[in-house]
Design an enzyme around this catalytic site. Structure first.
Site, PDB file in Angstrom:
ATOM      1  N   HIS A 192       8.936 -13.650   8.487  1.00  0.00           N
ATOM      2  CA  HIS A 192       7.729 -13.516   7.302  1.00  0.00           C
ATOM      3  C   HIS A 192       6.447 -12.603   7.959  1.00  0.00           C
ATOM      4  O   HIS A 192       6.063 -11.984   6.802  1.00  0.00           O
ATOM      5  CB  HIS A 192       6.894 -14.948   7.250  1.00  0.00           C
ATOM      6  CG  HIS A 192       7.926 -16.027   6.413  1.00  0.00           C
ATOM      7  ND1 HIS A 192       8.566 -15.487   5.276  1.00  0.00           N
ATOM      8  CD2 HIS A 192       8.384 -17.146   6.775  1.00  0.00           C
ATOM      9  CE1 HIS A 192       9.469 -16.584   4.929  1.00  0.00           C
ATOM     10  NE2 HIS A 192       9.150 -17.442   5.737  1.00  0.00           N
ATOM     11  N   LEU A 206      -4.163   1.330  -7.420  1.00  0.00           N
ATOM     12  CA  LEU A 206      -2.985   0.391  -7.609  1.00  0.00           C
ATOM     13  C   LEU A 206      -3.421  -1.112  -7.727  1.00  0.00           C
ATOM     14  O   LEU A 206      -4.436  -1.725  -6.984  1.00  0.00           O
ATOM     15  CB  LEU A 206      -2.073   0.317  -6.339  1.00  0.00           C
ATOM     16  CG  LEU A 206      -0.923  -0.537  -6.405  1.00  0.00           C
ATOM     17  CD1 LEU A 206       0.128  -0.181  -7.537  1.00  0.00           C
ATOM     18  CD2 LEU A 206      -0.512  -0.543  -4.883  1.00  0.00           C
ATOM     19  N   ASP A 208      12.962 -11.362  -0.954  1.00  0.00           N
ATOM     20  CA  ASP A 208      13.890 -12.332  -0.490  1.00  0.00           C
ATOM     21  C   ASP A 208      14.357 -11.649   0.804  1.00  0.00           C
ATOM     22  O   ASP A 208      14.633 -10.623   1.219  1.00  0.00           O
ATOM     23  CB  ASP A 208      15.044 -12.653  -1.480  1.00  0.00           C
ATOM     24  CG  ASP A 208      15.860 -13.733  -1.331  1.00  0.00           C
ATOM     25  OD1 ASP A 208      14.994 -14.473  -0.205  1.00  0.00           O
ATOM     26  OD2 ASP A 208      16.728 -13.944  -1.705  1.00  0.00           O
TER      27      ASP A 208
END
Length: 234
Positions: A29, A123, A12
């Protein structure tokens, strides 16, 4: 330190961070997407096996057309920069959400990333695109009902059986949920999967979320007493 296998993050604050810098929300962004690479590497080095990131929710379509359009182009920019590095590091890409609603060009980028990395064993980098947890649970219930109707399943369903209908069926439950930028809410994210997760709300926006902040969250997590509904000896 207590093992933390699965970390989920609500990324956020990109737009607010950009506005504070005097830049358009799209700049936030872009910086935020670059930070995904930084945190993925740090998470892997810290022993995290699954990193699940909330990139675009089913509610984010309400944003301006320009902002949504830019976010839909980000996966192509992101994977062009970092996909080869992720492959070299052995990361496996998993994209979670209703992808068929996304633009065809965005879908192709996301499916290509999953296909290229499907045999990797490092991962698990899980990115939620057009994802909403209530919608996920609803779709799972519909699929289960369909299987019952078709004689594939019966009514003797338990939690483990229901989990097989979720988009996250291949992943373990979330151990630690982190939300950045000071907000303290879940926002329709992994509601089933975080049933017994520890929660951390940090003041740093996502572009400011560094490996040091992640380490701080893991250290806090290590001090938590996870009782899973039980009690400790006192």
């Amino acid at each position: 330190m207590k093992e933390c296998k699965h970390v989920a993050i609500i990324m956020d604050g990109n737009g607010r961070w950009a506005k504070a810098q005097g830049k358009p929300r799209t700049a936030g962004h872009l910086v935020g997407s670059d930070n995904v690479r930084t945190i993925a590497i740090a998470a892997s080095e810290m022993g995290i096996k699954y990193l699940t990131l909330y990139a675009f929710s089913t509610e984010n379509w309400k944003r301006s057309k320009d902002e949504v359009s830019y976010i839909m182009k980000l996966p192509a920019i992101f994977f062009k920069k970092y996909m080869q590095e992720f492959l070299d590091r052995g990361y496996r890409m998993n994209i979670i959400g209703e992808l068929d609603v996304l633009p065809k060009s965005t879908q192709k980028v996301l499916y290509d990333a999953m296909e290229e990395s499907k045999n990797n064993t490092g991962l698990n980098l899980n990115i939620c695109m057009n994802y909403g947890s209530q919608r996920e649970i609803l779709l799972a219930a519909r699929k289960y009902a369909e299987d019952v109707k078709n004689g594939i399943a019966d009514l003797n369903l338990d939690e483990a059986g229901f989990e097989k209908y979720l988009m996250t069926k291949d992943f373990p439950p979330v151990d630690l949920l982190i939300r950045t930028s000071g907000e303290e809410r879940i926002s329709n994210y992994l509601l089933w999967q975080i049933a017994y997760a520890e929660l951390e709300f940090v003041p740093e926006s996502w572009p400011e979320f560094t490996p040091a902040v992640l380490q701080r969250c893991l250290e806090e997590y290590s001090h938590r007493d996870r009782r899973f509904g039980g009690v400790t000896n006192e």
